[in-house]
Design a protein around this motif. Structure first.
Motif, short mmCIF file in Angstrom:
data_model
loop_
_atom_site.label_atom_id
_atom_site.label_comp_id
_atom_site.label_asym_id
_atom_site.label_seq_id
_atom_site.Cartn_x
_atom_site.Cartn_y
_atom_site.Cartn_z
N TYR A 13 0.81 -1.23 0.09
CA TYR A 13 -0.14 0.11 -0.12
C TYR A 13 0.88 1.29 0.00
O TYR A 13 1.90 1.28 0.45
N PRO A 15 1.14 4.79 1.02
CA PRO A 15 0.48 6.04 1.77
C PRO A 15 1.04 7.12 1.16
O PRO A 15 2.08 7.22 0.53
N LYS A 33 -1.75 17.92 6.08
CA LYS A 33 -1.85 16.52 5.39
C LYS A 33 -3.48 16.52 5.19
O LYS A 33 -4.20 16.44 6.28
N ALA A 35 -5.02 14.21 3.14
CA ALA A 35 -4.91 12.83 2.28
C ALA A 35 -5.52 11.67 2.73
O ALA A 35 -5.74 10.94 1.82
N SER A 36 -5.70 11.50 4.10
CA SER A 36 -6.17 10.25 4.60
C SER A 36 -7.47 10.16 5.39
O SER A 36 -7.83 9.40 6.01
N ASN A 37 -8.13 11.35 5.03
CA ASN A 37 -9.39 11.47 5.72
C ASN A 37 -9.31 11.44 7.38
O ASN A 37 -10.45 10.77 8.04
N GLU A 38 -8.46 11.71 7.85
CA GLU A 38 -8.28 11.84 9.42
C GLU A 38 -9.09 13.01 9.97
O GLU A 38 -9.41 13.74 8.98
N ASN A 162 -15.40 5.57 -0.63
CA ASN A 162 -14.03 6.09 -0.74
C ASN A 162 -13.52 5.64 -2.00
O ASN A 162 -13.63 4.41 -2.48
N LYS A 222 -11.59 7.67 11.77
CA LYS A 222 -12.15 9.05 11.02
C LYS A 222 -12.81 9.91 12.05
O LYS A 222 -11.82 10.63 12.69
N ARG A 327 -4.70 13.72 -2.04
CA ARG A 327 -4.44 12.48 -3.17
C ARG A 327 -5.06 13.10 -4.58
O ARG A 327 -5.91 13.58 -4.80
N THR A 341 -9.15 15.78 2.02
CA THR A 341 -9.81 15.63 3.37
C THR A 341 -10.42 17.09 3.77
O THR A 341 -9.54 17.97 3.51
#
Ligand SMILES: Cc1ncc(COP(=O)(O)O)c(C=O)c1O
Length: 366
Positions: A13, A15, A33, A35-38, A162, A222, A327, A341
């Motif tokens: 993967y 990241p 960031k 990018a990771s939907n935090e 997603n 999330k 992303r 995000t």
């Protein structure tokens, strides 16, 4: 070596680049960031208080059954404790389900583009992957149903999806569940459910009582802001959980992560405030897209996928140089789009100001 053949050419993967690396690479003091939907607000302050005061003995293995977190989840959802399975993130549960149900000779059906771990895990197990294109960014449940045959073992429905952020209307989901053969598992991945605000999206919890072939997946990564702790959970009938549980690694949630998730779950006021802030942020992106005539998918999540009318990778690189990691749509199967995000109001405003600059440079905006 007798490697599994399907590992040939397979990559781990990928990241996004870590914040510290991007800072060094471009000489930036601040990198954000998206990018990771935090959760840009982090987790409930009660988690921080707990961590500061924590004196647990780190030499002792965690409770493999995650009893206290299990009890609080069972209470919260009104389900039995044996209707829950805990994972090291929902990634772990996707791997567990795949390992339990997929092997050479069976097939698995999913939308495209959707969350990459469904097909990645299926490829490792040597199962056939059937990818069904989204219809306007939404799962085409009719075509997914048509792709099911007597060798289908698992169908993945990422809801909201997603990378598009869209939901399947409740009526379509109900019809689909009623039609899928009873020996085909449906995994309803609801990683972003806490962010959904569309009133047509009914609570899906009751479906698992009706359908013994349904597994719901949810996560603390999330809205709960605990991605680093790696806690996800599945809800299904007790017989299904009993089959999946032996596939799970013995201590797949740490002591601290079990406690952090337990505390975060109690603070629903915090989740409500994050959902509200997310709605404000979403409007910033929608307003930008409408102002500039850029297509976007109606998001029910904490991210937005929208058109940039330029190379996704170029926009990704240019935004990275300016301190924002996002992303690229090219990496997610939607060239010409980016996935961002939703951050804090100030982060979104700064991001959109810089994006306007990049899109002007690219000749998209005049
Ligand atoms: C749809 C979906 N499912 C599952 C996951 C995995 O989440 P985690 O393993 O952090 O619970 C993600 C993470 O991005 C996701 O977007």
């Amino acid at each position: 070596m007798k490697w599994k053949q399907q590992l040939n050419g397979m990559k781990a993967y990928q990241p996004g680049k870590p914040i510290e690396e991007v800072k060094k690479l471009f000489g930036l003091d601040e990198v954000i960031k998206l990018a990771s939907n935090e959760n840009p607000f982090g987790s409930s302050p009660k988690v921080k208080q707990f961590l500061q005061a924590d004196e647990s003995n780190h030499a002792i293995y965690p409770d493999g059954y995650a009893q206290s977190l299990r009890t609080s989840l069972a209470k919260f959802y009104g389900v039995a404790e044996n209707e829950l399975i805990l994972g090291n993130g929902s990634d772990d549960l996707i791997a567990i389900i795949t390992r339990a149900l997929l092997y050479p000779g069976v097939n698995t059906v999913m939308a495209d583009p959707s969350f990459s771990q469904y097909w990645h895990n299926a490829d490792i197990e040597g199962a056939e992957v059937r990818r069904i294109p989204l219809n306007n960014g939404v799962h085409d449940l009719h075509a997914i149903y048509e792709a099911i045959d007597e060798n289908t073992s698992v169908v993945w429905v990422c809801n909201p999806n997603n990378p598009t952020g869209t939901i399947v209307p409740d009526e379509a989901l109900r019809d689909f569940l009623a039609k899928v053969p009873a020996d085909v598992f449906v995994v309803l991945d609801e990683a972003y459910i806490e962010y959904v605000n569309d009133p047509s999206y009914k609570d899906t919890l009751h479906y698992f009582r009706e359908y013994s072939n349904l597994i719901l997946l949810r996560t603390f990564s999330k809205a709960y802001g605990l991605a680093s702790f790696r806690v996800g959970y599945g809800i299904a009938q007790a017989e299904v959980i009993a089959k999946l549980d032996p596939v799970r690694a013995p201590f797949n949630n740490t002591v601290l992560s079990q406690q952090a998730a337990h505390i975060a779950l109690q603070d629903q006021q915090y989740i409500a405030s994050c959902r509200e802030a997310n709605e404000i942020g979403k409007k910033q992106y929608v307003a930008f897209c409408e102002k500039h005539g850029l297509n976007y998918f109606p998001s029910q999540t904490n991210f937005v996928m929208f058109e940039v009318k330029a190379s996704s990778n170029t926009v990704f690189e240019e935004m990275m140089k300016r301190g924002f990691i996002i992303r690229s749509g090219a990496a997610l199967g939607l060239e010409g789009y980016i996935r961002v995000t939703i951050g804090t109001e100030a982060q979104n405003a700064k991001f959109l100001q810089l994006l306007e600059e990049v899109l002007t440079e690219q000749g998209v905006l005049v």
